[in-house]
Design an enzyme around this catalytic site. Sequence first.
Site: not given
Ligand code: GLA
Length: 372
Positions: A144, A200
């Site tokens: 990430d 997301d």
């Molecule tokens: C980010 C990623 C998500 C998830 C969260 C976890 O937002 O894009 O897919 O992995 O972090 O904290």
Amino acid sequence: MRFTFLIIAFITIVSGLDNGLGRTPPMGWNTWNHFQCQVNEQLLKDSADAMIELGFYKAGYKYLNLDDCWEGHRDENGYITTDPITFPGGIKALADYAHEKGLLFGIYSDAGRLTCARRIGSLGYEDKDAQRYAEWGVDFLKYDNCHNDGSPEIQRYVKMRDALNRTGRPIFYSICEWGKSKPFLWGRAVGNRYWRTTLDIRATWASIISIIQKQQMITKYAGPGGWNDPDMLQIGNGQLTLEEQRSHFSLWAALKSPLLLGFDIRNPPVEAKAIALNEEIIAINQDPLGLSVSIVQRTRFFDIWTGPLSDGYVAVLFNRGEIPVVITLYFASHCNLEGEIAVRDLWEHADKGNFTTRFVLLSNFLFVFFFF
Ligand code: GLA
């Protein structure tokens, strides 16, 4: 007198993770979309059991992926530890548990100081973390981009790629920088390999539709060994209708997205389970040719997405709205196909007959059909 110009080019060869993984989009289950940080050892074990017992593994879902919130702290030697309350047995025991069942085990970290849930990230500790993952028997890393130091994504993602390479263990590398630095341009070389294209996903139709629209320009970058990742599936979460869930799953499959389920797999909602286990749609996703559909027509009411398969052709006739609409698929202009075409509906599992020139569908509501 003739001169020979010798041109010396300094070419940086960005080699990928050469581990042969990802010839087709990875399939599995991930904790985040349903559980966020409410994760623990027992949940992971029960989910591994369910993947086998409820037929997901058999259908192709192989990865059991633990997302954020497993991390503890760094020990005095700089090695990452596991949250002692929620994962007292450690990650190795969980990976072993998954492997005994034939599953692959995935984990999560972040190319920053902290993860998105403010746990310990890997920036500056890439080698130590990669080494631990390899010792634990991890098969997959989602990496990430929160709380980073502002340096270019490619630099930080290459660093972890190299660290993973050095371990000698084949670890699938999932680049999750949310499409920030156009990862479809460099992800194939850096990851092994898929790259998040967008922010997301949420379990709402508005979120899904907006992500689909952002895929239009980048479908050509998907191919064996490197895939666009419009984020993990939300079927079975939120209040999505049956048609919305089928549409979501259909498009993700045909775009050759990784298929990572995100519902509570121990108790799957009935509709979502049936959708996730539709073998004919999975076969589109896992087709060895590995080419994504691309958009060939867009009107105010519907999209037509089409693309070749190794043994046929797929078309997604996608009524984006909620009123009935007639969608006409022209074989020549939309698919580059000639002659008599046998059409099959992969949701009804029914042959529709043979057609020349075109196929006309009255789509009553938001829905997706597949043909080939
Ligand atoms: C980010 C990623 C998500 C998830 C969260 C976890 O937002 O894009 O897919 O992995 O972090 O904290």
